[in-house]
Structures are given as structure tokens and as C-alpha cells.
Design a protein around this motif. Structure first.
Motif, mmCIF file in Angstrom:
data_model
loop_
_atom_site.group_PDB
_atom_site.id
_atom_site.type_symbol
_atom_site.label_atom_id
_atom_site.label_comp_id
_atom_site.label_asym_id
_atom_site.label_seq_id
_atom_site.Cartn_x
_atom_site.Cartn_y
_atom_site.Cartn_z
ATOM 1 N N ILE A 201 0.597 -1.149 0.051
ATOM 2 C CA ILE A 201 -0.258 -0.195 -0.545
ATOM 3 C C ILE A 201 0.475 1.106 0.442
ATOM 4 O O ILE A 201 0.905 1.944 -0.786
ATOM 5 N N GLU A 202 2.438 1.809 0.762
ATOM 6 C CA GLU A 202 3.042 2.072 1.140
ATOM 7 C C GLU A 202 3.071 2.220 -0.542
ATOM 8 O O GLU A 202 3.442 3.542 -0.949
ATOM 9 N N LYS A 203 3.922 1.503 -1.558
ATOM 10 C CA LYS A 203 4.814 1.542 -2.505
ATOM 11 C C LYS A 203 3.686 2.533 -3.379
ATOM 12 O O LYS A 203 3.767 2.826 -4.467
ATOM 13 N N ILE A 204 2.454 1.856 -3.761
ATOM 14 C CA ILE A 204 1.380 2.570 -4.155
ATOM 15 C C ILE A 204 1.384 3.722 -3.927
ATOM 16 O O ILE A 204 1.272 4.747 -4.414
ATOM 17 N N LYS A 205 1.405 4.154 -2.848
ATOM 18 C CA LYS A 205 1.608 5.804 -1.978
ATOM 19 C C LYS A 205 3.339 7.058 -2.846
ATOM 20 O O LYS A 205 2.817 7.685 -3.512
ATOM 21 N N GLY A 206 3.771 6.039 -3.002
ATOM 22 C CA GLY A 206 5.183 6.272 -3.264
ATOM 23 C C GLY A 206 5.070 6.512 -4.574
ATOM 24 O O GLY A 206 5.017 7.050 -5.207
ATOM 25 N N HIS A 207 4.575 5.517 -5.566
ATOM 26 C CA HIS A 207 3.957 6.278 -7.310
ATOM 27 C C HIS A 207 3.340 7.145 -7.251
ATOM 28 O O HIS A 207 3.732 7.995 -8.196
ATOM 29 N N ILE A 208 1.745 7.415 -6.586
ATOM 30 C CA ILE A 208 1.275 8.349 -6.616
ATOM 31 C C ILE A 208 2.455 9.497 -6.078
ATOM 32 O O ILE A 208 1.898 10.166 -6.443
ATOM 33 N N LEU B 210 5.835 10.490 -17.358
ATOM 34 C CA LEU B 210 6.030 9.776 -16.483
ATOM 35 C C LEU B 210 5.191 10.157 -15.391
ATOM 36 O O LEU B 210 5.499 8.351 -14.413
ATOM 37 N N ALA B 211 4.648 10.970 -15.444
ATOM 38 C CA ALA B 211 3.087 10.860 -14.674
ATOM 39 C C ALA B 211 2.186 9.246 -15.155
ATOM 40 O O ALA B 211 1.687 9.491 -13.866
ATOM 41 N N GLU B 212 2.237 9.290 -15.768
ATOM 42 C CA GLU B 212 1.041 7.956 -16.604
ATOM 43 C C GLU B 212 2.255 6.848 -16.255
ATOM 44 O O GLU B 212 1.217 5.752 -15.473
ATOM 45 N N ALA B 213 3.476 6.792 -16.028
ATOM 46 C CA ALA B 213 3.873 5.489 -15.364
ATOM 47 C C ALA B 213 3.790 5.175 -14.269
ATOM 48 O O ALA B 213 3.461 3.893 -13.882
ATOM 49 N N HIS B 214 4.014 6.379 -13.687
ATOM 50 C CA HIS B 214 4.031 5.762 -12.246
ATOM 51 C C HIS B 214 2.442 5.525 -11.390
ATOM 52 O O HIS B 214 2.193 4.731 -10.037
ATOM 53 N N THR B 215 1.422 6.035 -12.318
ATOM 54 C CA THR B 215 -0.252 5.730 -11.924
ATOM 55 C C THR B 215 -0.058 4.415 -12.460
ATOM 56 O O THR B 215 -0.944 2.844 -11.960
ATOM 57 N N LEU B 216 0.693 2.943 -14.031
ATOM 58 C CA LEU B 216 0.433 2.177 -14.019
ATOM 59 C C LEU B 216 1.096 1.083 -13.202
ATOM 60 O O LEU B 216 -0.173 0.536 -13.482
ATOM 61 N N HIS B 217 1.897 1.222 -13.370
ATOM 62 C CA HIS B 217 2.418 0.402 -12.058
ATOM 63 C C HIS B 217 1.737 0.198 -10.801
ATOM 64 O O HIS B 217 1.634 -1.363 -10.925
ATOM 65 N N PRO B 218 0.963 0.525 -10.134
ATOM 66 C CA PRO B 218 0.419 -0.268 -8.792
ATOM 67 C C PRO B 218 -0.138 -1.186 -9.696
ATOM 68 O O PRO B 218 -0.755 -2.349 -9.221
ATOM 69 N N ILE B 219 -1.171 -0.653 -10.916
ATOM 70 C CA ILE B 219 -2.348 -2.089 -11.664
ATOM 71 C C ILE B 219 -1.493 -2.322 -12.023
ATOM 72 O O ILE B 219 -1.837 -4.041 -12.081
ATOM 73 N N ALA B 220 -0.528 -2.699 -12.531
ATOM 74 C CA ALA B 220 0.149 -3.215 -13.609
ATOM 75 C C ALA B 220 1.054 -4.987 -11.993
ATOM 76 O O ALA B 220 0.929 -5.622 -12.771
ATOM 77 N N GLU B 221 1.448 -4.119 -11.626
ATOM 78 C CA GLU B 221 2.364 -5.357 -10.761
ATOM 79 C C GLU B 221 2.053 -4.885 -9.470
ATOM 80 O O GLU B 221 2.355 -5.541 -8.408
ATOM 81 N N ILE B 222 0.924 -4.296 -8.311
ATOM 82 C CA ILE B 222 1.159 -4.595 -7.344
ATOM 83 C C ILE B 222 0.142 -4.477 -6.385
ATOM 84 O O ILE B 222 -0.475 -5.369 -6.147
ATOM 85 N N PHE B 223 -1.237 -4.364 -7.711
ATOM 86 C CA PHE B 223 -3.043 -4.786 -6.996
ATOM 87 C C PHE B 223 -2.572 -6.061 -7.564
ATOM 88 O O PHE B 223 -3.502 -6.799 -6.455
ATOM 89 N N SER B 224 -2.497 -6.700 -8.049
ATOM 90 C CA SER B 224 -2.250 -8.252 -8.182
ATOM 91 C C SER B 224 -2.506 -8.855 -6.933
ATOM 92 O O SER B 224 -2.476 -10.145 -6.520
ATOM 93 N N ASP B 225 -1.162 -8.062 -6.044
ATOM 94 C CA ASP B 225 -0.057 -9.154 -4.716
ATOM 95 C C ASP B 225 -1.101 -8.896 -3.977
ATOM 96 O O ASP B 225 -1.313 -9.457 -2.226
ATOM 97 N N ILE B 226 -1.820 -7.829 -3.590
ATOM 98 C CA ILE B 226 -3.626 -7.696 -2.347
ATOM 99 C C ILE B 226 -4.326 -7.818 -3.202
ATOM 100 O O ILE B 226 -5.040 -7.690 -2.048
#
Length: 576
Positions: A98-105, A119-135
Motif C-alpha cells: 500500500i505504501e509503495k502505491i502511495k510512493g508511485h502516486i 512519467l506520471a502515467e508510468a507511475h500510475t500504471l505500475h500499481p495496476i500492473a505490478e502491485i494490485f494483483s499482490d493485494i
């Protein structure tokens, strides 16, 4: 992996809290108590407060605090027998994610402010593609509605980048952060959130992850991957925020320790800003983690509970037998799932499917991944998402049977690998086929993120997309295929460079088990030089088996990369 955290009865928890508080009061006139802390400016839910000073708190800002959740948790050295973490390390990983998502945001907001939408788009895409499936499993099991809300909020934030001002984007980001706060409060029990060891384990996890991101970003003393570099900055920022919220109210004698750690964070931030070499940054992070651990009487390994768990590997014949038995248990549970589903007992069917994944398959994920990581990921997605989603949607029995059949077919492969004596460590050695990926499409909360009108799903049957024969240019109007493999591959986009003629169409197909993009870049992916309007190639997120096609009208060299994995680069050479 560890079992779920044991739930304590409230009466027992209060009794233990009162007992520890009494002892702490005897030992010190200014002992620490951890209490629920209302929403802060930066959205963190962690705080420590000194009991002696509690009467001086602003009554208006603390009217919603209750003494029922108060526990004594003095930050000082204790014996190793009493300082070992008693909480589930999965919850540490969840809170850290959750904190990593906040870091991306955070990084997305900063980039949007300076006008770098890419770059803004990249940091909003990473939580969807790499982190959401883990939570998503832990969140869905706790609150399925909130799981959907978070998924929708993350997707909306991603789509907002292109069509908003910096102020509008910040407002949307603030909304997403509030959903993230609700998420962590919903999943992580207050007994964990109000525990300094738990919170500082989250800090250590963030710092350790930042170290890895920084190591990828800096190559031979130079910045090579800007997204990973900003990831490191964002994760360190969140680690510092959680630490400050955990230690902001602390007894007088501990102030020097906190000041020392704050100085270490300051040195760490300066080193990152100066793009210091990785050896320097590794040492600074390691020293910070060590100092934090010593402050609460732990070793570094005890503090890094999630990393320690991830490092566990099967070492004996006994563990091999145990892994094979777990596979058998998964099969039994899947058969039971199908039977109760046929009887239209959908709730029990979902419970059995969840048990097959959470209480069984999760225990052998690392074992299978050591032999074949793509296979492990395929089975995981089928169990974690496809089967449970199909049950929730009350799909026809034939569909449930098909998914379970696909899972069982892959479990046979896993069994064969687990029965061998040595793992094959080549991550790219396995050719992922359509049959393996039938039910492995990754769509966060059933949402398709289409950011380009030419983005579309195709269902190929036994189609070989390894198109080495396509490297020569052909007559105008021909279609050429490019296979997207994994980040570790020598050719993540294969073939590359690809030669075509003006008027030819190139079709990219995601043959990996992770989400990727095909996105125009400058001469280097690290520059993110292309603005949204100037991008020749812009696929948006491509799920497994999804394709993106583009017709090249003008001659030239077209460089592209994956926004989620910037080390993945490719090139199309267009001749007249």
C-alpha cells in the motif's frame, strides 16, 4: 509461507494491554502507548504517543480515540525472545505494498506538476500492473466492495493523467490515497497497525525494495532507468513518512535515537538526489535498517520478516514430499469446489477455491517458481483470479469445469518439476502456449484498460508468434508479428529490430504472463522524451494474449519500450 494471523479475542487483548501498561508505568513515568491516530496530512495511519502527554492533546482532534485499543509498546531494547514478531509477515507485505502505491502516486504528482505526463502515467500504471494483483486476494477476502473501489480508483487515476491539469490530477490522487488509507485500516488489524515493530518492519521492507530499484536504475555510475530511480525516491519517501508517524511522539530518553535515524534518512535522500553509486546507497540503507532494528531490540533479519520468508526454499526430500502433498490437496479442494458449485452452493464453492489458493498453493509458490516461474505465475493467476471471479459471476458449470481442468493440467507439470532433483533456473526457457494461458488473463477487478482505439483482444489457437522469419522487409501492406516475452529475456520484443516497409502493419502480442506496453520512446527509454501527443506507438496496458497493431506510414527508426518494465526495449526500422 506462514498461516494467517491468529485472531485474539478482545477481552484477552485488553487484559494483555492493561497488564503490559501497568508494568510499563512502574518502570517509567513516561512510557509509550500506541493509539489509533486519525488521518494525517500525508495519509499515513501510524503513530506513537507518550501517555504522560496524552492529556495535553487537542480534544477536538482526538475525540474519536478510544482507550480500548491502547497497548504499551515502548521503543527500547528487549530480549530477542520477546522481540520476535508475532504478527503475520503477509500483513507486513500488504502494508508495504500500500505504501509503495502511495510512493508511485507521489512521483506521479511531482511529474504531472512539471508537465511530464509520460512519467506520471508510468507511475500510475505500475500499481495496476505490478502491485494490485499482490493485494487483491487479501482485500477481496476482507471487503470485496472496497477491493472493487480501489481497483476503479487506480484505473481512473491512470486514465486521468492525460486529460487533466496538475491540480485536477492532484485532487484525484488525493481521493485514491484516501481509498488506500481505508484499505490498510480494513485489512491490517489495529493490533498490528498500533505496533511499532510491525510499522518499522514496513519501513525496513520499503527501504530494502528501494535499494533494489536504485540498483536497477544506476548502471556504471550513470542513471539508466529513470522510472526505477523515481521508484526508489518514492519508496524511501514513504519509509521516512511511516517512520516519522511511528516515532513522532516518543519518550524523552529515546529522542537521540530518533534524531540519529532522521539524520540517516537525510543522508540517504541526499545520496539519491546526487545519484551516488549503488555501493554507497546500499551501505546507507543497510545502516538505517540496522539502526532501526537495534532501536527496538531486533536483528535486521527479524525486522525484514517478509524478505526472510521469501528467501525460504525447499532443501530436503521431506520438504519435496510435503510440496507434492500440497499439490494433491489443491486438487482435492478443486474437485470439491466443482461438486458444490454443481449443487449451486456458490458461497461454499468460493470458500473452497480460496482455501485451495490461500491455505495450500501459496505454501508452494516459491518451490514451483524455482523450477519454472512462468508456470507458477500461470497457476497462481488461475487460482487467485480466474476461478474465484468465475464463481462470483456464477458462470455456467462447464466454464468452472474448464478452468479447473486447466489448473489441474498445469498442476501435473508442477508435480513433474517438483519430483525432479534440481531446479532449472532459466526463467525464459519455457514457451508459454495458449492452452496454458486460457484462464490467465490479468484484468484488475475485471476492468479492461484500453487507452488506444486500436487496442483489441484476439483469441489465437496454436499460433506461433515467434516470428524470426519476419525480419526482412516485404511489399507494402504486409503484416509482421512481434512476440512480447518477459523482462529477463534476451529479446523481450522478438524480433527486434524489425525491418518493414512504409505501409506495413506490425502486430505485437503479449506472450508473457504479466502486463506489458508498447510505448514510443526517445533514443533511450530512460528519457521518456515522447509526449503523449507525439507518440507513434501507444498500446496502453496489454494483458496476456492481448495484441496491439500499428501501421507505419513514414520511413524512419521507431524506438519503443515497456512503460512497466523500462529495461524492455525494441525497435522498428521502416524503409521506403
Amino acid at each position: 509461507m506462514e498461516n494467517r494471523i491468529n485472531k485474539l479475542k478482545w477481552g484477552k487483548l485488553i487484559a494483555i494491554s492493561i497488564g503490559i501498561s501497568a508494568i510499563a508505568l512502574i518502570l517509567s513515568s513516561s512510557s509509550l502507548s500506541l493509539i489509533p491516530y486519525p488521518k494525517t496530512n500525508n495519509g499515513s495511519a501510524y503513530a506513537i504517543e507518550t501517555e504522560n502527554n496524552s492529556s495535553n492533546r487537542n480534544s477536538n482532534s482526538n475525540s474519536n480515540r478510544t482507550m480500548g485499543n491502547v497497548t504499551a509498546d515502548t521503543i527500547k531494547k528487549t530480549s530477542s525472545s520477546t522481540s520476535k514478531s508475532s504478527f503475520d509477515s503477509k500483513l507486513v507485505t500488504f502494508a508495504s505494498n500500500i505504501e509503495k502505491i502511495k510512493g508511485h502516486i507521489e512521483q506521479a504528482i511531482l511529474n504531472k506538476k512539471i508537465g511530464n505526463d509520460s512519467l506520471a502515467e508510468a507511475h500510475t500504471l505500475h500499481p495496476i500492473a505490478e502491485i494490485f494483483s499482490d493485494i487483491t486476494i487479501q482485500l477481496a477476502d476482507t471487503n470485496s466492495d472496497l477491493n472493487q473501489t480501489l481497483s476503479s480508483s487506480l484505473n481512473k487515476l491512470f486514465r486521468t493523467v492525460r486529460n487533466s491539469t496538475a491540480e485536477q490530477f492532484a485532487t484525484e490522487a488525493n481521493h485514491t490515497n484516501k481509498v488506500l488509507d481505508r484499505t490498510i485500516n480494513e485489512v491490517v488489524p489495529s493490533s498490528n497497525r498500533n505496533n511499532s515493530t510491525f510499522n518499522l518492519s514496513v519501513v525496513a521492507d520499503l527501504l530494502n525494495t528501494a535499494k533494489g530499484e536504485y540498483g536497477e536504475a544506476i548502471e556504471n555510475g550513470k542513471l539508466s532507468l529513470i522510472v526505477e530511480y523515481q521508484d526508489a525516491k518514492g519508496f524511501i519517501s514513504r519509509a521516512e513518512s511511516v517512520f516519522n508517524q511511528t516515532s513522532s511522539r516518543i519518550e524523552t530518553q529515546m529522542v537521540p535515537k530518533v534524531q540519529k535515524i532522521n539524520t540517516m534518512f537525510s543522508d540517504l535522500n541526499k545520496a539519491v538526489d546526487n545519484k551516488s553509486d549503488t555501493t554507497t546507497l546500499d551501505a546507507l540503507i543497510n545502516n538505517t535498517i540496522r539502526e532501526i532494528a537495534q532501536t527496538i531490540g531486533l536483528t535486521e533479519n527479524q525486522l525484514l520478516v517478509s524478505q526472510g520468508e521469501a528467501a525460504a526454499t525447499p532443501a530436503t526430500e521431506e520438504s519435496k514430499k510435503k510440496s507434492l502433498q500440497t499439490v494433491a490437496n489443491v486438487r482435492i479442494l478443486l474437485n470439491q469446489t466443482l461438486e458444490v458449485y454443481k449443487a449451486q452452493n456458490y458461497v461454499e464453492a468460493e470458500n473452497l477455491a480460496t482455501k485451495a489458493y490461500l491455505e495450500n498453493y501459496e505454501n508452494i509458490e516459491q518451490d514451483i517458481a524455482k523450477f519454472d516461474q512462468p508456470l507458477e505465475k500461470t497457476i497462481e493467476v488461475m487460482l487467485r483470479e480466474d476461478l474465484r471471479h468465475a464463481i462470483q459471476q456464477k458462470q455456467p458449470v462447464e466454464k468452472i469445469a474448464q478452468i479447473i481442468g486447466n489448473i489441474n493440467n498445469n498442476l501435473v507439470k508442477a508435480e513433474n518439476l517438483l519430483s525432479t532433483s534440481k531446479p532449472e533456473l532459466g526463467l525464459g526457457s519455457m514457451n508459454i502456449t495458449d492452452a496454458q494461458l486460457t484462464a490467465a488473463t490479468i484484468t484488475p477487478a475485471n476492468q479492461t484498460l484500453s487507452t488506444n482505439s486500436s487496442l483489441k483482444m484476439t483469441n489465437h489457437t496454436n499460433t506461433n508468434t515467434n516470428t524470426n522469419t519476419n525480419t526482412s522487409a516485404s511489399s507494402t501492406g504486409y503484416k509482421k508479428k512481434v512476440s512480447i516475452t518477459d523482462e529477463e529475456s534476451d529479446k523481450p520484443f522478438n524480433p527486434s529490430p524489425l525491418s518493414v516497409k512504409a505501409g506495413d502493419t506490425v502486430i505485437w502480442r503479449n506472450d508473457d504472463v504479466e502486463i506489458h506496453t508498447v510505448t514510443s520512446s526517445g533514443n533511450s527509454s530512460s528519457t521518456f522524451a515522447m509526449t503523449n501527443k507525439n507518440r507513434e506507438l501507444d498500446s496502453g496496458p496489454l494483458n496476456p494474449r492481448q495484441t496491439f497493431e500499428h501501421t507505419f506510414e513514414k520511413p524512419g527508426n521507431y524506438n519503443y519500450f515497456c512503460m512497466i518494465h523500462p529495461s524492455m526495449t525494441g525497435e522498428v526500422v521502416v524503409d521506403k
